[in-house]
Design a protein around this motif. Structure first.
Motif, mmCIF file in Angstrom:
data_model
loop_
_atom_site.group_PDB
_atom_site.id
_atom_site.type_symbol
_atom_site.label_atom_id
_atom_site.label_comp_id
_atom_site.label_asym_id
_atom_site.label_seq_id
_atom_site.Cartn_x
_atom_site.Cartn_y
_atom_site.Cartn_z
ATOM 1 N N LEU A 38 41.340 -5.336 11.146
ATOM 2 C CA LEU A 38 41.845 -6.618 12.001
ATOM 3 C C LEU A 38 40.310 -7.413 12.097
ATOM 4 O O LEU A 38 39.193 -6.863 12.461
ATOM 5 N N GLN A 64 37.595 -4.895 12.677
ATOM 6 C CA GLN A 64 37.872 -3.878 13.752
ATOM 7 C C GLN A 64 38.645 -2.963 12.904
ATOM 8 O O GLN A 64 39.881 -3.121 12.404
ATOM 9 N N GLU A 72 38.755 1.956 16.368
ATOM 10 C CA GLU A 72 37.488 1.853 16.603
ATOM 11 C C GLU A 72 37.195 0.435 17.257
ATOM 12 O O GLU A 72 38.106 -0.359 17.262
ATOM 13 N N GLY A 73 35.848 0.199 17.602
ATOM 14 C CA GLY A 73 35.585 -0.991 18.419
ATOM 15 C C GLY A 73 35.134 -2.091 17.163
ATOM 16 O O GLY A 73 34.886 -1.610 16.260
ATOM 17 N N PRO A 74 35.227 -3.042 17.526
ATOM 18 C CA PRO A 74 34.965 -4.500 16.527
ATOM 19 C C PRO A 74 33.388 -4.263 16.227
ATOM 20 O O PRO A 74 32.530 -3.906 17.059
#
Lengths: 114, 111
Positions: B86, B37, B41-43
């Protein structure tokens, strides 16, 4: 092509003013999820739907509600946002594939509470 | 409640270094997924591992699923600034519908 679409990407709301975040999917997946994510932390599940069956997490505040009018759309309603509700909200869908389940995420909505 | 513990929690390295991120649980999983991620933003799904002992490679990323299917690792060779993000390991519980996230590893790769 975006498959899980969240609108808006950024939302600013006033303290205590109801706000709705939306999610749509073109994947026709049965399961849809809403997650809350605070800075650099893992997402926290708020609730999920299996078709129309609603599953609320035990520690999700009553301030958070959800609606899924059809397979494609799911909404997150925050009835009275507090400063602590400022976060990234993620929508996801999942499908069972062969021997495992796979999830797809939207880009998220960044909520700011002022 | 099943827990997925990731280590390290934070990692800051120089470009070109190698690194390994670990994901451990006391439970057996039928499958495990890794996501990256980026900020804001989204994963994004990187890989799914299903079979105990399985190794999958994605360019400079190597993913391994433990023989007992209780742990997994992600190894990055010659890290680049674009690897910053992440990293989350994820599995499904609750009859297969409930996503369980790992605690996350925040990676920063500097020039």
């Amino acid at each position: 092509d975006a498959m899980v679409i969240q609108n808006p990407r950024y939302q600013v709301t006033q303290f205590g003013k109801p706000v709705t975040l939306s999610c749509s999917q073109t994947l026709n997946h049965n399961v849809m999820y809403w997650y809350q994510q605070k800075s650099s932390q893992a997402p926290k599940l708020l609730f999920h739907y299996y078709d129309k069956d609603f599953n609320n997490e035990a520690d999700t505040p009553d301030n958070f509600q959800s609606r899924r009018p059809n397979t494609s759309f799911c909404f997150l309603d925050i009835r009275s946002p507090g400063l602590g509700d400022a976060a990234m909200y993620l929508c996801a869908t999942s499908r069972v594939r062969d021997r495992y389940t796979e999830a797809f995420f939207g880009q998220g909505t960044r909520l700011t509470v002022v | 409640t099943q827990l997925l513990e990731q280590s390290p929690q934070f990692l800051s390295i120089q470009e070109g270094e190698n690194l390994t991120v670990y994901c451990n649980s006391s439970s057996v999983f039928s499958s495990l997924q890794w996501y990256r991620q980026e900020p804001g933003e989204g994963p994004v799904l990187l890989v799914t591992v299903v079979t105990g002992g399985e190794v999958k490679k994605l360019k400079r990323l190597t993913f391994q699923f433990g023989d007992a299917r209780k742990d997994s690792s992600l190894h990055i060779t010659a890290a680049q600034p674009g690897d910053t993000g992440l990293y989350l390991c994820v599995s499904f519980t609750g009859g297969g519908n409930k996503l369980t996230f790992g605690t996350g590893t925040q990676l920063k790769v500097e020039l």
